[in-house]
Enzyme design. Structure first.
Site, short mmCIF file in Angstrom:
data_model
loop_
_atom_site.label_atom_id
_atom_site.label_comp_id
_atom_site.label_asym_id
_atom_site.label_seq_id
_atom_site.Cartn_x
_atom_site.Cartn_y
_atom_site.Cartn_z
N SER A 279 0.85 -1.19 0.00
CA SER A 279 0.00 0.00 0.00
C SER A 279 0.88 1.23 0.00
O SER A 279 2.00 1.21 0.53
CB SER A 279 -0.87 0.02 1.26
OG SER A 279 -0.09 0.34 2.39
N ASP A 280 0.39 2.30 -0.60
CA ASP A 280 1.07 3.56 -0.39
C ASP A 280 0.92 3.91 1.10
O ASP A 280 0.04 3.39 1.78
CB ASP A 280 0.50 4.66 -1.31
CG ASP A 280 1.52 5.77 -1.56
OD1 ASP A 280 2.48 5.90 -0.77
OD2 ASP A 280 1.35 6.53 -2.54
N TRP A 281 1.80 4.78 1.58
CA TRP A 281 1.88 5.05 3.02
C TRP A 281 0.59 5.72 3.53
O TRP A 281 0.25 6.81 3.09
CB TRP A 281 3.11 5.90 3.30
CG TRP A 281 4.36 5.12 3.55
CD1 TRP A 281 5.22 5.33 4.60
CD2 TRP A 281 4.93 4.03 2.81
NE1 TRP A 281 6.26 4.41 4.55
CE2 TRP A 281 6.11 3.61 3.48
CE3 TRP A 281 4.53 3.33 1.67
CZ2 TRP A 281 6.89 2.55 3.03
CZ3 TRP A 281 5.32 2.28 1.22
CH2 TRP A 281 6.47 1.90 1.89
N SER A 282 -0.11 5.03 4.36
CA SER A 282 -1.40 5.50 4.91
C SER A 282 -2.52 5.47 3.88
O SER A 282 -3.52 6.17 4.05
CB SER A 282 -1.29 6.91 5.51
OG SER A 282 -0.36 6.92 6.55
N ALA A 283 -2.39 4.66 2.85
CA ALA A 283 -3.45 4.58 1.85
C ALA A 283 -4.48 3.50 2.21
O ALA A 283 -5.51 3.40 1.55
CB ALA A 283 -2.87 4.29 0.46
#
Ligand code: NAG
Ligand code: NAG
Ligand code: NAG
Ligand code: NAG
Ligand code: NAG
Ligand code: NAG
Ligand code: NAG
Ligand code: NAG
Ligand code: NAG
Ligand code: NAG
Length: 802
Positions: A279-283
């Site tokens: 996942s993208d960071w905090s996505a």
């Protein structure tokens, strides 16, 4: 109207609830494409792990790790804390590393060998720092649908064919070093604004309405998805990309990292992707839907509290398994996918231990300094220079203003020529207090050599243009060029005018910049660049403009001024900016760069798709991709707009001419290369093998008709038969960079795959090749006037018929 019995309603509701999964839930790895041995090792390893250990390999441990993303270790198997780090321009947020030319700059070379050389050199630095997963290349997410998207420069231009070739070579180059490549961002991530929910603790969250409910939704139809945005990812998967990153935004109303139709369906099923999805960071907002959709590694993760907002994965995943919301078999597949890459790249053998700490000032972990400051730069600056020298793009060069005469008196203007007064790394957000000094807090000042955010690096040094030009003059010694006369502030107009007047040549440096979390608010030059150009040009009829721009920018004032004799675009050159520019301006290098996007006149700017800057009445933020497959020159062709600068355009100090073009069937059974071989025409990594079969060969030639040796990019544009509606007038389907000595002619050959002729059929849910007569045109840019050499090809049942 019949009333529906309650029991039936319940059945319907149950079916609907199950529908997303049926539409494409995550599917298990098969090892298809030659990864069976690594897969067997991964399976053997997973069989020895308990659930907590498995979960450790699926979730980041937040900021208590050394890297931007760090997984929990598994002592039983001797697996250390595995390390993920940005990004596409070099090791971010560390020291003694190289800042390479940005993606857009690399694309401007149109040179596949340089795409790969850059990736190899970059990944060698990641490996030496002990990083296992490199968070790049940017593979058409963003692609550059709108020039306002602040991150377009991280990628390889606004054409899916060009991006696909660059992504392919980048993945190969990165993984040749044993580092896992991450093709990103999957998928249709074409603006920054509203990409994240508003967070009071994150001042950089670009959410103008403090919206705590919705990220934007990219609403994209099936055909556009397949014929534009998915294509570069097909190349990346065929190159064997081990990792793919999902996005912040929603796609069709579902959060991108929680969308089974996208991750399970398009990626793992249709593209037969055998690697893992991060996942993208905090996505990721919700553990269960993300994991069931197909996310395999959640970052930055909530295994420990690391100061991040989304406490997902880790304990939440353990709980979801215990509650029966996630099958343990899914967790097994997550870990198996990850460990297959780990073993495939031999990261269990002789891999350097992590020896840096993410964060420029953040060299502290738990109060202890933990950065070994290892210098990993080797001779990579030479690679960076090679790229710049082939990327610097001369847009026009009237009256042979360039190359500069070695005996002329040169004045330099514009703060873009000089070093950032706050320091070469002084404006990066992570530097801490320093960034508050910079205009707007997040922007650069001084020469524009890279954008900011996760696509940025940390300069070990930065040769700015003024320094590079002066050093060039000093080294040669016999020049009479005079650099005493310049003003770098752009503020002292009387002085500027006087120095412009008394110089033979006036070099004006201007810029347009952007970065992550910062969509552009204007396409004009920064800091009143138009005004600076006009002031100088009023005094000097040999004014040369050098513009460091991130993408399409209004340059009318440059073109329309009779006294501007040349326009040069070095794009975003990284640490080797000034010396490489000097070599091109003084003619040590004959320029061969090409702009990898089109630039419109200001009056035509309404033809650029804009981004969405306001929520709708219902609180959603729709970004409707109504232009469909018509992006950049595809759209301008359709709209009948002639760009100021055509896609693929750039001139040389010599001249070239194209010879006759011919086309014929390619020998059957020859395929676009792959790192994950599979002979399946139904399912193979990167899409059915039949899509990748070469079906046509096109030959042409390039003659150097001028007086200097040089390189030209022969570009091939393909047009569908007239009977096929709804397709672009032409699309790039080949490019070859060739060196041609003066007076000589070189042959160029292009191999076209079946995919180049294919269109996604929404009805059949597969690619089809329309029968009929196709046209191929070969020339020096997407300008139709330049594409005079052509040939016809008749396709029947997906093959060339004679
Ligand atoms: C994945 O494999 C497991 C067995 O390891 C099986 O139980 C599960 O149904 C499979 N999942 C899918 C989506 O095929
Ligand atoms: C999970 O990873 C953390 C951080 O590396 C480590 O301290 C912990 O022991 C690991 N837990 C298990 C169950 O292996
Ligand atoms: C944004 O909304 C949050 C939650 O409602 C609130 O705490 C915060 O103060 C708001 N911030 C701004 C800048 O309005
Ligand atoms: C998104 O919605 C469009 C329009 O309904 C549809 O054509 C397309 O297949 C959908 N794509 C995904 C990935 O859901
Ligand atoms: C950091 O320090 C705390 C408290 O001293 C300790 O419990 C923890 O294990 C340390 N973490 C690391 C990664 O060293
Ligand atoms: C920069 O940030 C500082 C501290 O966060 C703030 O006080 C200042 O107003 C900001 N400056 C600009 C130009 O946004
Ligand atoms: C650099 O910063 C100064 C002072 O904040 C500002 O006046 C100038 O316009 C900036 N230059 C650029 C190119 O943004
Ligand atoms: C171009 O330069 C000449 C001097 O050589 C000057 O007279 C003229 O006004 C300039 N034109 C513009 C548009 O600035
Ligand atoms: C350009 O400027 C030079 C120096 O001022 C002058 O000699 C020359 O005549 C000018 N050329 C034109 C075309 O205006
Ligand atoms: C795009 O939107 C911005 C903000 O609304 C506006 O200022 C700009 O003029 C628009 N650009 C075009 C080309 O329509």
């Amino acid at each position: 109207m019949k009333t529906t019995p309650l029991s039936l309603l319940l059945v319907v509701a149950a079916t609907l609830a199950a529908a997303p999964a049926a539409l494409g839930r995550s599917i298990n790895i098969t090892g298809n494409g030659g990864w069976e041995a690594a897969l067997a090792r991964a399976r053997h390893a997973v069989a020895q792990l308990d659930l907590a250990e498995k979960v450790n390999l699926t979730t980041g441990i937040g900021s208590v790790g050394r890297c931007e993303g760090t997984l929990g270790r598994v002592d039983k198997l001797g697996i250390p804390e595995l390390c993920f780090q940005d990004g596409p321009t070099g090791v971010r947020a560390s020291d003694f590393v190289t800042v390479f030319p940005a993606g857009v700059t690399t694309a401007a070379t149109f040179n596949r060998d340089l795409f790969e050389a850059r990736a190899e050199a970059m990944a060698a630095e990641f490996r030496a720092k002990g990083i296992h997963v490199l968070l790049g290349p940017v593979t058409g997410g963003p692609l550059g649908r709108s020039p306002y998207q602040g991150r377009n420069w991280e990628g390889f231009g606004a054409d899916p064919f060009l991006v696909g070739e660059a992504a392919y070579r980048s993945v190969r180059g990165i993984q040749s070093q044993g580092v896992i490549a991450t093709a990103k961002h999957f998928l249709v991530y074409e603006q920054e604004t509203f990409r994240q929910l508003y967070a009071a603790d994150d001042p950089w969250t670009l959410n103008p309405e403090n919206n705590t409910v919705n990220t934007y939704s990219a609403n994209v139809d099936d055909r556009t998805m397949h014929d534009l945005y998915l294509r570069p990812f097909q190349n990346a998967v065929r190159a064997g990309a081990g990792c793919i990153m999902c996005v912040y935004n929603q796609i069709n109303g579902t959060q991108g990292c929680e969308a089974p139709a996208v991750i399970g369906g398009l990626l793992k099923d249709e593209l037969d992707f055998q690697g893992f999805v991060v996942s993208d960071w905090s996505a990721v907002f919700n553990t269960t839907p993300a994991v069931n959709a197909g996310v395999d590694v959640i970052m930055p993760g909530g295994a420990t509290t690391g100061g991040y907002r989304n406490q997902v994965g880790g304990p939440a995943l353990l709980e979801a398994v215990r509650d029966g919301q996630v099958d343990e078999a899914r967790v097994d597949d997550m870990v198996t996918r990850f460990l297959t890459q780990y073993y495939l790249r031999n990261q269990d053998k002789d891999y350097p231990a992590v020896n840096y700490k993410d964060g420029y000032m953040g060299t502290y972990l738990n109060g202890t300094r933990v950065n070994e400051h290892r210098n990993v730069q080797a001779n990579h600056a030479a690679v960076a220079r090679d790229i710049n020298e082939e990327a610097i793009t001369v847009v026009f060069n009237h009256k042979r203003a360039l190359p500069l005469s070695k005996r002329s008196k040169v004045a330099i203007f514009g703060s873009d020529a000089a070093t950032n007064p706050y320091g070469i790394n002084g404006c990066e957000a992570w530097i801490g207090a320093g960034s508050n000094l910079c205009p707007g807090n997040r922007t650069t000042n001084g020469t524009n050599a890279m954008g900011w955010g996760s696509g940025a690096g940390y300069f070990p040094y930065l040769i700015d243009p003024a320094a590079g030009l002066q050093e060039h003059v000093r080294a040669v010694g016999s020049f009479e060029t005079n650099f005493n006369d310049y003003d770098l502030t752009g503020e002292n107009l009387a002085q500027i005018e006087r120095f412009a007047q008394i110089s033979d040549v006036a070099l004006v440096f201007v810029q347009a910049r952007s970065g992550e979390d910062s969509d552009r608010t204007s396409l004009a030059l920064e800091a009143n660049g138009d005004e600076l150009i006009a002031r100088v040009a009023a005094q000097n009829n040999n004014t040369i403009v050098v513009a460091h721009i991130v993408g399409p920018t209004y340059l009318d004032a440059v073109f329309d001024n009779e006294n501007v004799s040349a326009l040069v675009l070095p794009h975003l050159p990284g640490q080797e900016s000034g010396n490489t520019l000097a070599r091109v301006l003084y003619g040590d290098v004959n320029p061969s760069g090409k702009v990898p996007y089109s630039i419109l006149r200001r009056d035509d700017a309404s033809h650029y798709p804009n981004i969405t800057r306001q929520s709708a009445a219902d609180g959603t933020i729709p970004v409707d991709f109504t232009e469909g497959v018509f992006v950049d020159y595809r759209k301008f062709d359709r709209d009948g707009v002639t760009p100021l600068v055509h896609f693929g355009h750039g001139v040389s100090y010599t001249t070239f001419d194209f010879g006759a073009t011919s086309a014929q069937a390619a020998p059957a059974g020859d395929y676009y290369p792959t790192e994950v071989p599979s002979s399946s025409n139904k399912k193979a990594p990167g899409g059915p093998n039949s899509l990748w079969e070469y079906v046509a060969t096109v030959e042409s030639s390039v003659s150097n008709t001028g007086s200097r040796d040089g390189k030209e990019v022969a570009q091939l544009y393909l047009s569908f038969p007239d009977s096929v509606k709804g397709v672009p007038k032409k699309q790039l389907a080949g490019f070859e960079k060739v060196h041609v000595a003066k007076g000589q002619t070189e042959k160029v050959a292009f191999q076209l795959t079946r995919r180049d002729f294919a269109i996604w059929s929404v009805e059949k849910q597969e690619y089809v090749v329309p029968d009929g007569e196709y046209t191929v045109r070969v020339g020096a840019s997407a300008d139709d006037d330049q594409l005079r050499s052509s040939a016809k090809l008749t396709m029947k049942d997906g093959r060339v018929s004679s």
